[in-house]
Design a protein around this motif. Structure first.
Motif, short mmCIF file in Angstrom:
data_model
loop_
_atom_site.label_atom_id
_atom_site.label_comp_id
_atom_site.label_asym_id
_atom_site.label_seq_id
_atom_site.Cartn_x
_atom_site.Cartn_y
_atom_site.Cartn_z
N PRO A 78 122.23 54.52 -63.85
CA PRO A 78 122.78 54.15 -62.54
C PRO A 78 123.26 55.38 -61.77
CG PRO A 78 124.31 53.55 -64.30
CD PRO A 78 123.03 53.97 -64.97
N THR A 79 122.98 55.41 -60.48
CA THR A 79 123.38 56.53 -59.63
C THR A 79 124.50 56.09 -58.69
OG1 THR A 79 121.13 57.39 -59.66
CG2 THR A 79 122.59 58.21 -57.94
N PRO A 80 125.68 56.71 -58.80
CA PRO A 80 126.77 56.35 -57.88
C PRO A 80 126.35 56.62 -56.44
CG PRO A 80 127.60 57.67 -59.71
CD PRO A 80 126.10 57.73 -59.78
N SER A 81 126.70 55.70 -55.55
CA SER A 81 126.29 55.84 -54.15
C SER A 81 127.47 55.90 -53.18
CB SER A 81 125.39 54.65 -53.76
OG SER A 81 126.08 53.42 -53.95
N ASP A 82 128.68 55.82 -53.69
CA ASP A 82 129.83 55.73 -52.78
C ASP A 82 130.75 56.95 -52.87
OD1 ASP A 82 130.60 55.22 -55.36
OD2 ASP A 82 131.91 53.51 -54.87
#
Length: 319
Positions: A78-82
């Motif tokens: 999972p890639t953090p987007s925030d």
């Protein structure tokens, strides 16, 4: 020859309709149980386990516990987007020449006061790992005055303005070693000191090369040798591989991959045979005699419906 055998096997596998489905089935599928696969394929548990163990070793499947295997590639990372990025307010050059530039960049990290950060900007470079059909890699033994040390390196150099990095990879290899590589393939481009230095490193691999003469780059040429890949981990532990580009480039030919030599199921009564560069046959288990060591090709993305037929075809082809 080994290279010819590999090419012929690869060509035959590409024509197989089941293998053409690789990547179409959803990664992450759970495989049938050993009992189900054994029944569907009409083979013993020992043979099945050896094939599944090899698939796991080659990273086609992931073993989550003793009874659960899934096709690789399903979950991903999972890639953090925030998360907020650093803000760049400006940049000014404080030193410049043909080889190196130095900038002061006005930056503002999240929740931190603005400040000026030094950034060294270097050229884009290309580095090539050339591997022959004996699983040897083309290297140079060089002296580097900055660390005042001798060590092994791969050929490589600066990408000229407007030049294709793949062309640079081939050109630099020939200039520094006297060997002209076969088609070079891009693996990855990375930054070796990403916190302060901007210097993209393009990594390439080539399978085979033709000797065309002596090295023509006197400044960069060193002692040229074909080094067995099996010796690379030892050279690494001894500190004889100096540059990050060399180490990163060598990870690709050293790691398992779908085009590498594979093992399949030993078959009772067969004579052991090992092609160039392949590991030895899996040990016998429960009276199951060692047999041929052959390539099994495929890749992540073989789904639940395709895998049993693929295993059946593989064992029918090589056992």
């Amino acid at each position: 020859m080994c290279a010819k055998d590999e090419a012929q096997d690869a060509e035959g596998l590409r024509d197989d309709p089941v293998l053409n489905r690789v990547g179409q089935d959803a990664p992450g599928d759970k495989l049938p149980s050993e009992r189900t696969l054994s029944s569907e394929l009409d083979i013993g548990r020992t043979a099945l386990r050896q094939v599944l163990a090899q698939l796991a070793n080659e990273r086609f499947i992931n073993a989550h516990d003793r009874s659960t295997c899934r096709v690789s590639g399903g979950s991903g990372v999972p890639t953090p987007s925030d998360l907020p990025a650093w803000q760049i307010h400006g940049s000014r050059r404080i030193y410049e020449n043909r080889w190196v530039n130095l900038d002061l960049v006005d930056v503002e990290p999240p929740c931190v006061e603005r400040f000026e950060h030094h950034v060294v900007r270097l050229h884009h470079v290309a580095i090539t790992a050339v591997v022959d059909d004996q699983n040897r890699v083309l290297m140079l033994w060089r002296y580097r005055f900055v660390p005042q040390q001798w060590g092994w390196e791969l050929p490589g150099g600066i990408v000229d303005a407007g030049e294709d990095p793949a062309a640079t990879a081939a050109r630099e290899t020939e200039e520094e070693t006297g060997w002209r590589p076969a088609k070079v393939e891009h693996v990855v481009t990375y930054q070796p000191m990403i916190g302060m230095v901007d210097s993209p490193h393009g990594i390439f691999v080539a399978r085979g090369a033709t000797h065309v003469g002596e090295p023509t780059d006197a400044e960069e040429a060193g002692h040229v040798a074909w080094v067995p890949l099996d010796e690379i981990p030892g050279l690494m532990s001894e500190g004889k591989l100096m540059s990050s580009g060399t180490i990163v480039a060598l990870l690709q030919p050293l790691s398992p991959r779908p085009t590498a030599a594979r093992q399949a199921v030993p078959h009772a009564g067969d004579t052991a045979w090992t092609p160039c560069g392949s590991p030895p046959a899996l040990p016998s288990e429960g009276g199951f005699a060692p047999g041929p060591t052959r390539r099994v090709q495929g890749g992540p993305g073989i789904g639940r419906s395709a895998l049993p037929r693929w295993l059946a075809r593989t064992m029918g082809r090589y056992c």
